[in-house]
Structure formats: C-alpha cells, structure tokens
Design a protein around this motif. Sequence first.
Motif, PDB file in Angstrom:
ATOM      1  N   GLU A  27       0.833  -1.202   0.000  1.00  0.00           N
ATOM      2  CA  GLU A  27       0.000   0.000   0.000  1.00  0.00           C
ATOM      3  C   GLU A  27       0.866   1.250   0.000  1.00  0.00           C
ATOM      4  OE1 GLU A  27      -3.294   0.016   2.834  1.00  0.00           O
ATOM      5  OE2 GLU A  27      -2.675  -2.044   3.343  1.00  0.00           O
ATOM      6  N   ALA A  28       0.686   2.112  -0.962  1.00  0.00           N
ATOM      7  CA  ALA A  28       1.488   3.332  -1.073  1.00  0.00           C
ATOM      8  C   ALA A  28       1.386   4.194   0.185  1.00  0.00           C
ATOM      9  CB  ALA A  28       1.058   4.127  -2.296  1.00  0.00           C
ATOM     10  N   ARG A  29       0.246   4.210   0.845  1.00  0.00           N
ATOM     11  CA  ARG A  29       0.073   5.053   2.029  1.00  0.00           C
ATOM     12  C   ARG A  29       0.951   4.607   3.193  1.00  0.00           C
ATOM     13  NH1 ARG A  29      -3.877   3.455   6.054  1.00  0.00           N
ATOM     14  NH2 ARG A  29      -4.273   1.241   5.797  1.00  0.00           N
ATOM     15  N   LYS A  30       1.453   3.371   3.134  1.00  0.00           N
ATOM     16  CA  LYS A  30       2.307   2.837   4.190  1.00  0.00           C
ATOM     17  C   LYS A  30       3.795   2.981   3.849  1.00  0.00           C
ATOM     18  CE  LYS A  30       1.114  -1.304   5.393  1.00  0.00           C
ATOM     19  NZ  LYS A  30       0.540  -2.632   5.601  1.00  0.00           N
ATOM     20  N   ASN A  31       4.102   3.648   2.747  1.00  0.00           N
ATOM     21  CA  ASN A  31       5.491   3.801   2.318  1.00  0.00           C
ATOM     22  C   ASN A  31       6.061   5.146   2.737  1.00  0.00           C
ATOM     23  OD1 ASN A  31       5.412   1.309   1.084  1.00  0.00           O
ATOM     24  ND2 ASN A  31       5.041   2.132  -0.956  1.00  0.00           N
ATOM     25  N   TRP A  32       7.189   5.103   3.413  1.00  0.00           N
ATOM     26  CA  TRP A  32       7.974   6.302   3.689  1.00  0.00           C
ATOM     27  C   TRP A  32       8.457   6.799   2.333  1.00  0.00           C
ATOM     28  CZ3 TRP A  32      13.528   6.604   5.841  1.00  0.00           C
ATOM     29  CH2 TRP A  32      13.705   7.755   6.616  1.00  0.00           C
ATOM     30  N   PRO A  33       8.517   8.095   2.103  1.00  0.00           N
ATOM     31  CA  PRO A  33       8.914   8.583   0.773  1.00  0.00           C
ATOM     32  C   PRO A  33      10.263   8.021   0.316  1.00  0.00           C
ATOM     33  CG  PRO A  33       8.037  10.378   2.090  1.00  0.00           C
ATOM     34  CD  PRO A  33       8.174   9.194   3.010  1.00  0.00           C
ATOM     35  N   ARG A  34      10.331   7.670  -0.957  1.00  0.00           N
ATOM     36  CA  ARG A  34      11.573   7.113  -1.519  1.00  0.00           C
ATOM     37  C   ARG A  34      12.754   8.043  -1.314  1.00  0.00           C
ATOM     38  NH1 ARG A  34       8.816   5.944  -7.024  1.00  0.00           N
ATOM     39  NH2 ARG A  34       7.306   4.432  -6.295  1.00  0.00           N
ATOM     40  N   GLU A  35      12.503   9.352  -1.432  1.00  0.00           N
ATOM     41  CA  GLU A  35      13.619  10.286  -1.254  1.00  0.00           C
ATOM     42  C   GLU A  35      14.145  10.242   0.176  1.00  0.00           C
ATOM     43  OE1 GLU A  35       9.769  12.783  -1.138  1.00  0.00           O
ATOM     44  OE2 GLU A  35      10.558  11.173  -2.406  1.00  0.00           O
ATOM     45  N   ASN A  36      13.287   9.892   1.149  1.00  0.00           N
ATOM     46  CA  ASN A  36      13.751   9.730   2.522  1.00  0.00           C
ATOM     47  C   ASN A  36      14.632   8.491   2.655  1.00  0.00           C
ATOM     48  OD1 ASN A  36      12.133  11.944   2.957  1.00  0.00           O
ATOM     49  ND2 ASN A  36      10.974  11.044   4.621  1.00  0.00           N
ATOM     50  N   PHE A  37      14.209   7.392   2.010  1.00  0.00           N
ATOM     51  CA  PHE A  37      15.057   6.198   2.025  1.00  0.00           C
ATOM     52  C   PHE A  37      16.402   6.486   1.363  1.00  0.00           C
ATOM     53  CE2 PHE A  37      11.370   3.515   3.113  1.00  0.00           C
ATOM     54  CZ  PHE A  37      11.973   2.671   4.036  1.00  0.00           C
ATOM     55  N   VAL A 114      14.255  -1.283  12.649  1.00  0.00           N
ATOM     56  CA  VAL A 114      13.532  -0.026  12.829  1.00  0.00           C
ATOM     57  C   VAL A 114      12.289  -0.133  11.955  1.00  0.00           C
ATOM     58  CG1 VAL A 114      13.542   2.477  12.510  1.00  0.00           C
ATOM     59  CG2 VAL A 114      15.643   1.298  13.251  1.00  0.00           C
ATOM     60  N   SER A 115      11.116  -0.099  12.574  1.00  0.00           N
ATOM     61  CA  SER A 115       9.841  -0.190  11.851  1.00  0.00           C
ATOM     62  C   SER A 115       9.216   1.187  11.764  1.00  0.00           C
ATOM     63  CB  SER A 115       8.873  -1.124  12.581  1.00  0.00           C
ATOM     64  OG  SER A 115       9.378  -2.429  12.619  1.00  0.00           O
ATOM     65  N   LEU A 116       8.908   1.620  10.560  1.00  0.00           N
ATOM     66  CA  LEU A 116       8.313   2.934  10.323  1.00  0.00           C
ATOM     67  C   LEU A 116       6.798   2.797  10.186  1.00  0.00           C
ATOM     68  CD1 LEU A 116      10.874   4.188   7.661  1.00  0.00           C
ATOM     69  CD2 LEU A 116      10.930   4.538  10.147  1.00  0.00           C
ATOM     70  N   PHE A 117       6.064   3.577  10.987  1.00  0.00           N
ATOM     71  CA  PHE A 117       4.604   3.514  10.986  1.00  0.00           C
ATOM     72  C   PHE A 117       4.007   4.891  10.786  1.00  0.00           C
ATOM     73  CE2 PHE A 117       5.253  -0.621  12.643  1.00  0.00           C
ATOM     74  CZ  PHE A 117       4.070  -1.315  12.458  1.00  0.00           C
ATOM     75  N   GLY A 118       3.018   4.963   9.910  1.00  0.00           N
ATOM     76  CA  GLY A 118       2.267   6.189   9.697  1.00  0.00           C
ATOM     77  C   GLY A 118       0.800   5.950   9.987  1.00  0.00           C
ATOM     78  N   ALA A 137       4.776   8.101  13.034  1.00  0.00           N
ATOM     79  CA  ALA A 137       4.471   9.481  12.648  1.00  0.00           C
ATOM     80  C   ALA A 137       3.821  10.244  13.796  1.00  0.00           C
ATOM     81  CB  ALA A 137       3.561   9.495  11.423  1.00  0.00           C
ATOM     82  N   THR A 138       3.118   9.535  14.669  1.00  0.00           N
ATOM     83  CA  THR A 138       2.454  10.215  15.789  1.00  0.00           C
ATOM     84  C   THR A 138       3.458  10.885  16.725  1.00  0.00           C
ATOM     85  OG1 THR A 138       2.381   8.170  17.087  1.00  0.00           O
ATOM     86  CG2 THR A 138       0.449   8.677  15.724  1.00  0.00           C
ATOM     87  N   GLU A 139       4.700  10.381  16.760  1.00  0.00           N
ATOM     88  CA  GLU A 139       5.739  10.999  17.589  1.00  0.00           C
ATOM     89  C   GLU A 139       6.076  12.413  17.094  1.00  0.00           C
ATOM     90  OE1 GLU A 139       9.261   8.464  18.044  1.00  0.00           O
ATOM     91  OE2 GLU A 139       7.979   6.791  17.436  1.00  0.00           O
ATOM     92  N   PHE A 140       5.706  12.697  15.849  1.00  0.00           N
ATOM     93  CA  PHE A 140       6.030  13.985  15.230  1.00  0.00           C
ATOM     94  C   PHE A 140       4.776  14.774  14.892  1.00  0.00           C
ATOM     95  CE2 PHE A 140       9.134  10.707  14.421  1.00  0.00           C
ATOM     96  CZ  PHE A 140      10.235  11.269  15.037  1.00  0.00           C
ATOM     97  N   GLY A 141       3.671  14.402  15.544  1.00  0.00           N
ATOM     98  CA  GLY A 141       2.423  15.137  15.401  1.00  0.00           C
ATOM     99  C   GLY A 141       1.638  14.835  14.147  1.00  0.00           C
ATOM    100  N   ASP A 147       5.510  12.380   7.675  1.00  0.00           N
ATOM    101  CA  ASP A 147       5.760  13.086   8.927  1.00  0.00           C
ATOM    102  C   ASP A 147       7.003  12.581   9.673  1.00  0.00           C
ATOM    103  OD1 ASP A 147       3.463  14.781   8.725  1.00  0.00           O
ATOM    104  OD2 ASP A 147       2.217  13.083   9.336  1.00  0.00           O
ATOM    105  N   ILE A 148       7.540  11.445   9.252  1.00  0.00           N
ATOM    106  CA  ILE A 148       8.714  10.883   9.930  1.00  0.00           C
ATOM    107  C   ILE A 148       9.978  11.471   9.316  1.00  0.00           C
ATOM    108  CG2 ILE A 148      10.015   8.786  10.443  1.00  0.00           C
ATOM    109  CD1 ILE A 148       7.320   7.253  10.157  1.00  0.00           C
TER     110      ILE A 148
END
Length: 171
Positions: A27-37, A114-118, A137-141, A147-148
């Motif tokens: 699911e695309a909505r669960k992907n951290w942006p590629r540029e971040n990776f 490290v598991s990334l969750f949005g 993402a909730t850690e960053f509002g 948001d991560i």
Amino acid sequence: SDEARAFAAATLPDGPTYVGLAPGSREARKNWPRENFAALAERLAASGRTPVVFIGPQETDVRDELRRAAPSAIFPDTTARLELAVAVAERLAAAVANDSGIGHLLAATQTPLVSLFGPTEVARWAPFTRRGIVVSATEFGGTTMQDIPVAAAFAAVERLLAAPRESSRAS
C-alpha cells in the motif's frame, strides 16, 4: 539453503556493517517517501555503514530511481526466491522497513529492526522482534509516513547498532 547463503556471502562479504532498507509495501500510504530512504542510505554511507536495499517483485520500476538517488547502496536481486532475502537479511547489522511483509520477514530473521509507521496501528501491526524500535508518525504530530524525519530513522538505527546484541525490544 547453502546456495542462498553463498549468494548472500558473495553479495555482502564479511567486513562492512550492512544496514538493510526496505522501501516498499503493498500500500502506497504505508510507504515512507523514496527520497527519505535515499537520504537515509546516503547518511548511513557517510557514517561508515553500507546500505542494502530490498526491492520487492512489485517495485522493480523504482530500482533505477533509487540507484540514482542512493549510489552508495547495494541492491541485491532477491526477488526470484524468498530464501535469498532471508539469507541476505542474516548478514545485516540492522534494517529499516515500512509496515510491510519484508519488515516482518526481517523481524523473523532476528535482524535488529527499525519499523516505520504512519497510518497503521503500531499496537496491532508492529513486527515481533527481540531487537526493534518503532518510529511512528504520531511521535512527530502526524499520521502519514511523510511526517517521519530522516534524522529520526537514522537515530533509531544508531541506537540499535549501539545496543548489546542480547538487548530486548525497545519502542
């Protein structure tokens, strides 16, 4: 298998500290942006680590984009057989993954993760691992993967690499 472990040893020879990156999910909505990776890969390389990017069978179209953006990374071809991904994972010092199948596979191999969750629930979907850190993402509002910050993922990797091997799960 011995063949898969030989592939992994040839792909990731002894010496460097390898950190896996798993930029995809169903699911695309669960992907951290590629540029971040890509930014994380380059930051890991600058710190003396070697990034190893896992590309799933449905993500081959992004391989070239990520190779250009993260030239220091290794891209092992593990899409043909799942056992190749498992064997490569066994050689990693740590990994970073979205809430995804490959993230759960990395956890199952006991790779420090490290598991990334949005948008998904950490309490319900966090992978089972003895050595893991959830960055939500909730850690960053926020509630989206965007948001991560890269710095948070990098700091979590550093914490895992600095922790003793017998350390228990942190979040």
